[in-house]
Design an enzyme around this catalytic site. Structure first.
Site, PDB file in Angstrom:
ATOM      1  N   CYS A 122     -10.502   8.282  -0.737  1.00 46.85           N
ATOM      2  CA  CYS A 122      -9.110   9.144  -1.508  1.00 46.85           C
ATOM      3  C   CYS A 122      -8.178   7.784  -2.497  1.00 46.85           C
ATOM      4  O   CYS A 122      -8.616   6.401  -1.956  1.00 46.85           O
ATOM      5  CB  CYS A 122      -7.713   9.294  -0.578  1.00 46.85           C
ATOM      6  SG  CYS A 122      -6.249   9.709  -0.714  1.00 46.85           S
ATOM      7  N   CYS A 171      -1.932   5.096   1.530  1.00 46.93           N
ATOM      8  CA  CYS A 171      -0.854   5.732   2.262  1.00 46.93           C
ATOM      9  C   CYS A 171      -1.383   4.596   3.792  1.00 46.93           C
ATOM     10  O   CYS A 171      -2.182   4.885   4.214  1.00 46.93           O
ATOM     11  CB  CYS A 171      -0.460   6.896   2.963  1.00 46.93           C
ATOM     12  SG  CYS A 171      -0.206   8.285   1.276  1.00 46.93           S
ATOM     13  N   GLU A 180     -15.542  15.245   6.753  1.00 46.62           N
ATOM     14  CA  GLU A 180     -15.409  15.034   7.584  1.00 46.62           C
ATOM     15  C   GLU A 180     -14.631  16.707   7.227  1.00 46.62           C
ATOM     16  O   GLU A 180     -13.811  16.881   6.267  1.00 46.62           O
ATOM     17  CB  GLU A 180     -14.595  14.447   8.861  1.00 46.62           C
ATOM     18  CG  GLU A 180     -15.425  13.865   9.405  1.00 46.62           C
ATOM     19  CD  GLU A 180     -15.316  12.834  10.143  1.00 46.62           C
ATOM     20  OE1 GLU A 180     -13.606  13.130  10.241  1.00 46.62           O
ATOM     21  OE2 GLU A 180     -15.532  11.724  10.786  1.00 46.62           O
ATOM     22  N   CYS A 202      -1.980   6.233   7.342  1.00 43.41           N
ATOM     23  CA  CYS A 202      -3.275   7.061   6.843  1.00 43.41           C
ATOM     24  C   CYS A 202      -5.055   6.903   7.091  1.00 43.41           C
ATOM     25  O   CYS A 202      -4.913   5.763   6.114  1.00 43.41           O
ATOM     26  CB  CYS A 202      -2.898   8.255   5.444  1.00 43.41           C
ATOM     27  SG  CYS A 202      -4.371   9.424   5.569  1.00 43.41           S
ATOM     28  N   CYS A 244      -4.511  15.570  11.727  1.00 42.64           N
ATOM     29  CA  CYS A 244      -3.889  14.602  10.108  1.00 42.64           C
ATOM     30  C   CYS A 244      -3.756  13.766  10.317  1.00 42.64           C
ATOM     31  O   CYS A 244      -3.641  12.555  10.694  1.00 42.64           O
ATOM     32  CB  CYS A 244      -2.214  15.150  10.197  1.00 42.64           C
ATOM     33  SG  CYS A 244      -1.849  16.594  10.550  1.00 42.64           S
ATOM     34  N   CYS A 266      -9.890  23.396   7.808  1.00 41.00           N
ATOM     35  CA  CYS A 266      -9.700  22.028   6.873  1.00 41.00           C
ATOM     36  C   CYS A 266     -10.302  21.667   6.149  1.00 41.00           C
ATOM     37  O   CYS A 266     -10.868  20.588   6.804  1.00 41.00           O
ATOM     38  CB  CYS A 266      -9.031  21.191   8.242  1.00 41.00           C
ATOM     39  SG  CYS A 266      -7.852  19.575   7.237  1.00 41.00           S
TER      40      CYS A 266
END
Ligand code: SAH
Length: 363
Positions: free
Chosen positions: A123, A127, A103, A130, A344, A116
């Site tokens: 990933c 975290c 995305e 997230c 975010c 962005c």
């Protein structure tokens, strides 16, 4: 071999032109006994006129266009889905050649048009607040998959892109080679000319990557996702802290600032009852003051359950005041794109890749 097979083979093995810097394009032409300036011409066509095929490049002789076609891929990302937020932000779901999906977000603001970008499929960092990284790591994005996110965002919005933030899915400094190559291509004066100072790379705090960026010749901005001011808390919120604890991270940032002469931004997601106390604010002011960093507060965006919620407006205000009283420059990140899950930490990464056949359909 039928022409179709030939094309498919080339696509699998060949280099993609969007992953090449002008110097490499020039060398290619020189290796064919052709003038080097042809490389600059092709580069301009790609990024200034946004040509989608070599044939469209009218000042490139047909014979050379044919040779380019045989040697290089020129395929970009496929837009599978577009969403538009009430606040003007837009989110694009792009399909990659292997069927994976990423995305990219376009954020219009007064005086700037920011993209962005994602840097990995998934990933490794994990975290817990997230969503973007919650499904683990699949693979690195290549240079052309990073560059074409910006190019496609420009094409799809019809806007000239002024800023880039490496704050999408993935950890940019875990993919430094491709990220920095993409930065060079996007910054190049013959291409999209996005100023280095308008490019921000965000990291969870990988020190080897921070050192690479320190030695990189372009003056890009660095943001660090701090989110906690004590090691025991940060070990849980940003697990890479167990390898690169706060004192080492802060020393690396001090060194970065000293060597590069660039101030760093500390990102701090405010999470109710977890990292939003007055004591946290004071300690954060101490750390930021020491390295002359700006602080960017991000009220926690929803998505990872009740444990991770934004504090009340009053709590956020008090936290911010403590920093301001200590003369720290503080901004509060707006939550643009929240309604389309584009803020975010809200980008979801590919869990079930669609079959390749479905690529190309715009939904
Ligand atoms: N991996 C890099 C790039 C991602 S940037 C990094 O960690 O910096 C995305 C930013 O959004 C990071 O600061 C990340 O910690 C933050 N973030 C993730 N989930 C969030 C959430 N739920 N609310 C607010 N910020 C979040």
């Amino acid at each position: 071999m039928c022409p179709k097979e030939k094309t498919e083979n080339k696509r699998k093995g060949g280099k993609n032109v969007y992953g090449m810097e002008p110097a490499e394009l020039k060398s290619l032409f020189v290796s064919w006994g052709k003038p080097a300036y042809r490389g600059d011409q092709v580069f301009r066509w790609l990024y200034q006129k946004k040509a989608a095929s070599f044939e469209e490049m009218t000042d490139i002789p047909g014979e050379l266009a044919g040779k380019l076609n045989e040697t290089l891929g020129i395929q970009s990302l496929v837009c599978l889905k577009k969403l538009r937020s009430g606040d003007g932000a837009r989110k694009f779901l792009f399909g990659l050649e292997d069927g994976r999906r990423i995305e990219t977000v376009f954020i219009p603001e007064a005086g700037r048009r920011t993209v962005c970008v994602s840097t990995q499929v998934g990933c490794k960092i994990g975290c817990p607040f997230c969503v973007s990284g919650s499904g683990g790591f699949i693979r690195q994005l290549t240079t052309h998959e990073i560059v074409t996110q910006v190019l496609e965002a420009a094409r799809l919005t019809g806007e000239e892109i002024s800023n880039i933030v490496f704050m999408g899915i993935g950890e940019p400094l875990d993919n430094t080679v491709h990220v920095l190559r993409a930065v060079r291509i996007l910054n190049h004066p013959l291409g999209m000319k996005i100023g280095a100072r308008r490019i921000t790379i965000s990291t969870c705090g990988l020190i080897p990557g921070i050192e690479t960026l320190r030695d990189f010749d372009l003056q890009v901005k660095l943001s660090v996702s701090l989110h906690a001011v004590k090691n025991d808390l940060r070990d849980g919120l940003v697990p890479v802290n167990r390898t690169y604890p706060l004192e080492k991270l802060m020393a690396a940032l001090e060194d970065y600032d000293r060597t590069k002469g660039r101030l760093v931004t500390l990102e701090y997601a405010l999470i109710s009852g977890i990292n939003d106390s007055d004591a946290d604010a004071s300690r954060l002011a101490g750390l930021a003051g020491k390295i002359k960093a700006k602080v960017n507060l991000i009220p926690c965006n929803p998505g990872m359950g009740d444990a991770f919620r934004a504090p009340s407006g009053n709590r956020t205000y008090s936290f911010k005041r403590i920093l301001e009283d200590r003369k720290i420059t503080v901004t509060r990140r707006n939550t643009k794109g929240r309604d389309i899950l584009a803020a975010c930490g809200q980008l979801v990464f590919d869990r079930e890749p669609e079959a390749a056949e479905s690529n190309g359909k715009e939904k």
